[in-house]
Design an enzyme around this catalytic site. Structure first.
Site, mmCIF file in Angstrom:
data_model
loop_
_atom_site.group_PDB
_atom_site.id
_atom_site.type_symbol
_atom_site.label_atom_id
_atom_site.label_comp_id
_atom_site.label_asym_id
_atom_site.label_seq_id
_atom_site.Cartn_x
_atom_site.Cartn_y
_atom_site.Cartn_z
ATOM 1 N N LYS A 156 0.751 -1.090 -0.245
ATOM 2 C CA LYS A 156 0.124 -0.151 -0.348
ATOM 3 C C LYS A 156 1.318 1.547 0.204
ATOM 4 O O LYS A 156 2.530 1.108 0.469
ATOM 5 C CB LYS A 156 -0.755 -0.374 0.994
ATOM 6 C CG LYS A 156 -1.503 -1.469 1.411
ATOM 7 C CD LYS A 156 -2.614 -1.319 0.432
ATOM 8 C CE LYS A 156 -3.534 -1.548 -0.152
ATOM 9 N NZ LYS A 156 -4.473 -2.922 0.877
HETATM 10 C C1 LIG Z 1 -5.754 -4.093 0.681
HETATM 11 C C2 LIG Z 1 -7.301 -3.980 1.458
HETATM 12 C C3 LIG Z 1 -7.687 -4.178 2.309
HETATM 13 C C4 LIG Z 1 -6.949 -4.752 3.342
HETATM 14 O O1 LIG Z 1 -6.145 -4.689 3.670
HETATM 15 P P1 LIG Z 1 -5.476 -5.589 5.055
HETATM 16 O O2 LIG Z 1 -3.990 -4.365 5.563
HETATM 17 O O3 LIG Z 1 -4.078 -6.151 3.548
HETATM 18 O O4 LIG Z 1 -5.658 -6.148 6.160
HETATM 19 C C5 LIG Z 1 -9.147 -4.100 2.668
HETATM 20 N N1 LIG Z 1 -9.852 -3.302 1.889
HETATM 21 C C6 LIG Z 1 -9.205 -2.347 0.456
HETATM 22 C C7 LIG Z 1 -9.765 -1.891 -0.711
HETATM 23 C C8 LIG Z 1 -7.494 -2.916 -0.227
HETATM 24 O O5 LIG Z 1 -6.832 -2.800 -1.234
#
Ligand SMILES: *Cc1c(COP(=O)(O)O)cnc(C)c1O
Length: 405
Positions: free
Chosen positions: A189
């Site tokens: 991210k």
């Molecule tokens: C990555 C993601 C999540 C989950 O994030 P984590 O930190 O891996 O639990 C939730 N919603 C969206 C849209 C994502 O891309």
């Protein structure tokens, strides 16, 4: 042709992050402690929220925010179908029912569909407790429309801002629009703690409940129990979960947050190179940037105009792989997953816009560590594939060979 495979994504970790993690390891305090407090304060300040609670993922952040708002058995929660599965899975973990809705042309949750879903629930004598809009790819959804519907109908807004740390809507950072906002610090991210997430809110009561639920429902956390002035005593008011962030993760996050704006600028610069390269190619649709929002550019989602191409998205992905470029698809619509079809009776055809996009979309590599030469290589590969697979001109076909009439 590149010699080595270009990964779809990779994090940018610097010496400051490494030194801070080592410092944590040497400090003797590994779990939630002083560095988590520092990250929470810095993140709250960054998004302009009064409270921030660090947790072990965005999935946990969504789960805890909904739990703390009282979502439970018998409730419905509106979720756009074009999202990562966890946005909907957490609703099920709480015993509630996800009510999936379609997205609009901007990839954000369709406000008209939200209204229709609330009416639909009412007709079934069910109650919609919350709506979870997703800021797809890092561009905020139409928050004003979603918020006004939610306010009128008495529904909580919990934002899935997994892609949107640093994004802005009408000049304000994402993090305080809904009752709570959930961020992701997953490895790829916009900023990372390896795994991690954050809940932000301006509601002190909600923040306190999220914090308690993140650590077994205990009245005091370990840091306060074990520091010099602490006490061994605690009470459990409700059975919570184990979703707290460690100081090892926060050590990374403190430095990643400082670099977040520069990361976003680097992503934006690369996205602009892609868009400039593809803008004049009718076989491709570039992402549309809304003028009233600041895009955090977590993803560069290109759409293939399949009517004009002789290859589909899956073959496109394969062909890019053969050229040594990793790509991805965001997302498989939730309603097409076997569990959701089997359990709630969803079928292909239920959400036409999301399904239409799903056939067309491919996410290209987009991250600060991608050098400009790599960006140009990826763009050249895309253009080369398009040039090699143009469909015969449909209007020319319809007219038939010259002179045939
Ligand atoms: C990555 C993601 C999540 C989950 O994030 P984590 O930190 O891996 O639990 C939730 N919603 C969206 C849209 C994502 O891309």
């Amino acid at each position: 042709m590149r010699e080595s495979f270009l990964p779809f994504a990779r994090p940018t970790i610097g010496d400051d992050e490494i030194a801070e993690v080592v410092d944590t390891l040497r400090s003797g305090w590994l779990t939630s402690g002083p560095k988590v407090k520092r990250l929470e304060a810095a993140f709250a300040h960054y998004v302009g929220a009064e409270h921030a609670i660090a947790v072990n993922s965005c999935t946990a952040a969504l789960h805890l925010a909904l739990a703390a708002l009282g979502v439970g058995v018998g409730d419905d929660v509106i979720v756009p179908t074009l999202t990562f599965c966890s946005t909907a899975n957490v609703v099920i973990h709480l015993g509630a029912r996800p009510r999936l809705v379609d997205v609009g042309r901007d990839f954000g949750i369709d406000p008209g569909a939200v209204e229709a879903a609330i009416r639909g629930a009412r007709a079934e004598r069910r109650r919609v407790k919350a709506v979870v809009p997703v800021h797809f790819a890092g561009q905020p959804c139409d928050l004003r429309a979603v918020q006004s519907i939610a306010q009128r109908e008495g529904v909580f807004v919990v934002e899935d801002a997994a892609h949107a740390a640093g994004a802005e809507y009408h000049g304000r950072r994402i993090g305080t629009f809904g009752a709570a906002t959930a961020f992701s610090f997953y490895t790829i991210k916009n900023m990372t703690t390896g795994e991690g997430g954050m809940v932000t809110t301006n509601d002190a009561g909600l923040a306190a409940r999220v914090r308690r639920l993140s650590l077994h429902g205990m009245s005091t956390d370990a840091w306060r129990r074990y520091e010099g002035t602490g006490t061994w005593y605690y009470e459990v008011d409700e059975p919570g979960f184990k979703q707290n962030m460690t100081d090892i993760q926060a050590a990374l996050g403190i430095h990643q947050l400082r670099r977040l704006d520069s990361f976003i600028a680097a992503r934006e610069q690369r996205a602009e190179v892609y868009s400039a390269a593809f803008a004049a190619t009718p076989e491709l649709e570039i992402p549309v940037v809304q003028p009233d929002r600041k895009h955090a550019w977590h993803l560069y989602v290109l759409r293939l105009n399949l009517d004009r191409l002789e290859l589909d998205r899956n073959s496109f992905v394969e062909a890019m792989r053969a050229l040594n470029v990793g790509t991805s698809v965001h997302f498989i619509p939730v309603h097409l997953h076997p569990y959701y079809r089997r359990t709630f009776g969803y079928q292909p055809g239920d959400f036409p816009t999301a399904e239409h996009f799903y056939k067309q979309i491919v996410s290209l590599p987009l991250y600060p560590a991608l050098d400009m030469q790599d960006v140009r290589y990826v763009a050249d590969c895309v253009l080369q594939l398009v040039a090699g697979h143009r469909a015969p001109n449909p209007s020319w076909l319809a007219a038939g060979p010259a002179g045939a009439a």
